[in-house]
Enzyme design. Structure first.
Site, PDB file in Angstrom:
ATOM      1  N   SER A 246      -3.146  -9.577   8.960  1.00  0.00           N
ATOM      2  CA  SER A 246      -2.457  -8.470   9.626  1.00  0.00           C
ATOM      3  C   SER A 246      -1.695  -7.651   8.594  1.00  0.00           C
ATOM      4  CB  SER A 246      -1.463  -9.009  10.663  1.00  0.00           C
ATOM      5  OG  SER A 246      -0.301  -9.528  10.024  1.00  0.00           O
ATOM      6  N   ASP A 247      -1.458  -6.376   8.916  1.00  0.00           N
ATOM      7  CA  ASP A 247      -0.480  -5.657   8.115  1.00  0.00           C
ATOM      8  C   ASP A 247       0.884  -6.280   8.406  1.00  0.00           C
ATOM      9  OD1 ASP A 247       0.660  -3.836   6.369  1.00  0.00           O
ATOM     10  OD2 ASP A 247      -0.437  -2.135   7.172  1.00  0.00           O
ATOM     11  N   CYS A 248       1.853  -5.978   7.570  1.00  0.00           N
ATOM     12  CA  CYS A 248       3.096  -6.756   7.588  1.00  0.00           C
ATOM     13  C   CYS A 248       3.960  -6.454   8.808  1.00  0.00           C
ATOM     14  CB  CYS A 248       3.839  -6.521   6.284  1.00  0.00           C
ATOM     15  SG  CYS A 248       2.842  -7.099   4.878  1.00  0.00           S
ATOM     16  N   ALA A 250       2.910  -6.359  11.737  1.00  0.00           N
ATOM     17  CA  ALA A 250       2.174  -5.546  12.708  1.00  0.00           C
ATOM     18  C   ALA A 250       1.987  -6.259  14.045  1.00  0.00           C
ATOM     19  CB  ALA A 250       0.804  -5.162  12.143  1.00  0.00           C
TER      20      ALA A 250
END
Length: 714
Positions: A246-248, A250
């Site tokens: 995942s993006d941070c 997110a």
């Protein structure tokens, strides 16, 4: 060249990973799905932090080579060179990792999993993170992204040098200030024609180890928990076998921003069940509860862990020291003379000459005094962009010019104005450097104006300190008083060269009309000032080409939040650009001779193009041969880039160049996202620029047009 991996070795790693995971408790499994994976001493598992960055050099972990920002690397149009750069980054990454491991340092930014490259499409020049990408074209982004991945991961068939990660999947390019709640709506046609091709190339040709999901939703689904993106396209359609991160933070956007779930447990269940293996952040702690409540099966959790531990095993960190070929890379490789030389070469290759009335290259023997004016003249921040490392030395444009001319030429300098504020000191009146600018202009033979932006004005939401749109640009103008100062310099009557340091396109219409020359330097890295000086004084010829379109105004563009590609980028725009995609001048003159297709028509085997490129000038230089394809049917996009080849030629030298265009280069995607290669006429354009009127006007030359036919539907 092709990337080869030992499938039996990978299968063996997966079996080892399965055996290791089978011995873990549920809590231990859950802990390993976080980017801060703790040690499990009883199983011989060391602590590991997955989060590391290498967009244009190893970032945020001390001294490392700071190469030009990604958009500058894209301007090289040189896929072989991108792999060379990434290989150097991986060398420094391994050197630092090997050293850190010896000292028991497993902190953030200390691992071998680099969350690069960013292959999002730079569809709108307002987007603050566009300078992290390879520009607006899906073909160029795919080629450069693929080769960057090859460089990071290496060509050893058994072990990866480091692990690359293509991000942010998918349909992600602003606005930054609403990214945690935004729904990007894209048609199937735009998805497959524009937003997905670079990711597909990174997966299928690059064999990228990881994919990072984006913050936003795409067509209603949060990207880090999307059935369409992660299951149907990435795994089933493309055959991706690595891991998804995942993006941070997110995942918390699922319930806090997108409102597709109501609780953290629901959010982590959605992400894990739909294919996200690793959480940058801390929300996957809730996976224990999700498994215990039956929302996530332990089998799916095990699958995620096997993906993750297989990646670590491919890096050789579970094998005894010396078994993989990268264990013997020492810290001596970091910031070495060879690295500094490569960095200078990268900066030299990335600069784009946008205008030259003949003033360049400069002859220092004919100059007594040079004025260097502007907020980016002596700015280190304007060298580096974002996601940067720390250089042992920075050379600004001012320093580069001072070093180059030595005591032979007087260099006068002024900041001119603040980068974006109305004054350089809180206690001063507005425009408090004006008199200094006026005097320097009066005393100088020529003036080099150093204007533009830095990553405090364009960048990522949360990282930037500007008063604008959380990192996005409000317009395409020079900020603050820069335009006023540039006009003051021009008003002096002295020949003016604009050096623009930005990560994106600007509407520099005034400079195009009034400056004697314009250089686009991007964020050129720690050696950037030295490279720009060498180009200004003719020691090197500029060879960069624009990976983005420079528009005349925002009036030419649709709304920023509109993800429909109509009217965007060179592939769909209807007007003339200020400076077109693929454009860039040189100090020499290249001729394209004997351009021909080796086949009369497009067959299932595609088409081979042959030509000779000749350097008719008096200096050695490089040219990018560009091949564009236009499908001649109603509703088709403009010509599209489908082939590139970099050629280095001594003065008077000629070389034969071959470009292969597969049959897919002649296809278009329909409304269902299916590629159709249909019977009919197609045009292939070959030259050093795009085949449009504005490029011809700026360069004074045309490209060669070849008319071919596709004889049957494929």
């Amino acid at each position: 060249m092709e990337l080869v991996r030992n499938k039996e070795k990978v299968a063996a790693f997966r079996e080892r990973a399965k055996e290791l995971v089978s011995k873990m408790t549920l809590q231990e499994k859950v802990d390993q799905t976080l980017h801060t994976a703790p040690a499990i001493p009883r199983l011989g598992v060391k602590a590991y932090n997955w989060w590391n960055e290498a967009l244009h050099g190893v970032a945020r972990a001390g001294i490392a080579t700071v190469f030009p920002q990604a958009i500058g690397l894209a301007a090289t149009f040189d896929e072989d060179f991108l792999e060379e750069i990434a290989d150097a980054i991986a060398t420094e990454g391994r050197a630092k990792f090997n050293m850190q491991q010896q000292h028991g340092d497993t902190d953030i930014y200390k691992g071998l999993t680099f969350w690069s490259p960013n292959v999002n499409i730079f569809r709108d020049p307002r987007w603050g993170r566009g300078h992290e990408t390879y520009g607006e074209d899906p073909y160029l982004s795919g080629r450069l992204g693929t080769r960057f991945i090859w460089g990071l991961q290496g060509h050893d068939e058994n072990y990866m040098k480091s692990a690359a990660c293509a991000k942010h999947y998918a349909v992600h390019s602003g606005p930054e200030d609403v990214r945690h709640s935004f729904n990007a709506i894209a048609t199937k046609q735009d998805m497959y024609e524009t937003y997905l091709p670079a990711f597909k190339a990174c997966v299928q040709e690059g064999l990228v180890e990881a994919i990072m999901g984006a913050y936003n939703r795409t067509n209603g689904e949060p990207c880090c928990g999307s059935v369409e993106l992660l299951q149907k396209i990435l795994r089933a359609e493309w055959g991706f076998e690595g891991h998804v991160v995942s993006d941070c933070w997110a995942i918390k956007d699922f319930h806090e921003g997108h409102f597709v779930t109501s609780t953290p447990v629901e959010s982590v269940s959605m992400a894990m069940n739909n294919g996200c293996d690793l959480n940058c952040g801390n929300l996957f702690h809730y996976l224990k509860q999700a498994v215990e409540e039956g929302r996530v099966s332990e089998e799916r959790l095990d699958e995620a862990l096997v993906n993750l531990f297989t990646a670590r095993m491919k890096l050789g960190v579970f094998d005894e020291k010396g078994k993989n070929p990268y264990d013997d890379i020492t810290y001596d490789e970091v910031d070495s003379p060879a690295m500094r030389a490569l960095n200078l070469k990268a900066a030299l290759k990335s600069v784009v000459l946008l205008k030259n009335d003949g003033i360049l290259p400069l002859d220092k023997s004919k100059l007594k005094t040079i004025g260097v004016i502007g907020p980016n003249a002596n700015s280190r921040a304007a060298l580096v962009g974002n996601y940067e490392g720390t250089s042992s030395r920075y050379i600004t444009v001012l320093e580069g010019i001072q070093d180059y001319v030595g005591d032979d030429v007087r260099v006068l300098t002024s900041e001119g104005c603040h980068l974006y504020m109305p004054k350089t000191s809180n206690l001063a009146l507005e425009n408090n450097r004006l008199s200094e600018v006026q005097e320097i202009c009066k005393l100088s033979d020529i003036v080099i104006a150093c204007m533009g932006l830095d990553a405090t004005l364009e960048g990522e939401e949360g990282d930037t300190g500007n008063e604008y749109g959380s990192g996005d640009k409000p317009n395409l103008d020079l900020p603050g008083l820069q335009q006023d100062i540039l006009e003051e310099i021009i008003k002096s009557g002295k020949p003016t060269i604009l050096v623009l340091l930005t990560g994106s396109a600007m509407a520099i219409n005034f400079a195009d009309e009034h400056a004697a020359a314009v250089l686009q330097g991007w964020y050129p890295g720690a050696q950037g000032g030295k490279a720009i000086a060498k180009i200004l004084f003719g020691e090197n010829s500029p060879e960069g080409k624009l990976p983005v379109t420079f528009y005349r105004s925002l009036d030419e563009l649709p709304d920023f939040t509109d993800y429909n590609m109509k009217g965007r980028t060179y592939r769909y725009m209807t007007g003339d650009a200020l400076y077109p995609f693929g454009y860039g001048l040189s100090y020499t003159d290249f001729a394209f001779e004997d351009v021909k297709a080796l086949e009369e028509n497009v067959t299932a085997d595609g088409v081979n193009i042959s030509l000779t490129v000749r350097n008719n000038g008096k200096i050695a230089a490089a040219e990018t041969v560009q091949a564009y394809v236009k499908v001649c049917r109603e509703g088709a996009p403009n010509f599209q880039l489908k082939g590139i080849k970099k050629v280095y030629l001594e003065a008077g030298e000629a070389k034969e160049v071959k470009i292969y265009l597969p049959k897919q280069a002649f296809g278009l995607f329909n409304e269902d996202g299916k590629l159709e290669i249909k019977k009919g006429e197609v045009c292939v354009y070959i030259g050093g620029q795009a085949p449009n009127r504005r490029s011809e006007e700026l360069t004074g030359r045309k490209v060669t047009e070849l008319r071919l036919a596709v004889l049957e539907d494929y």
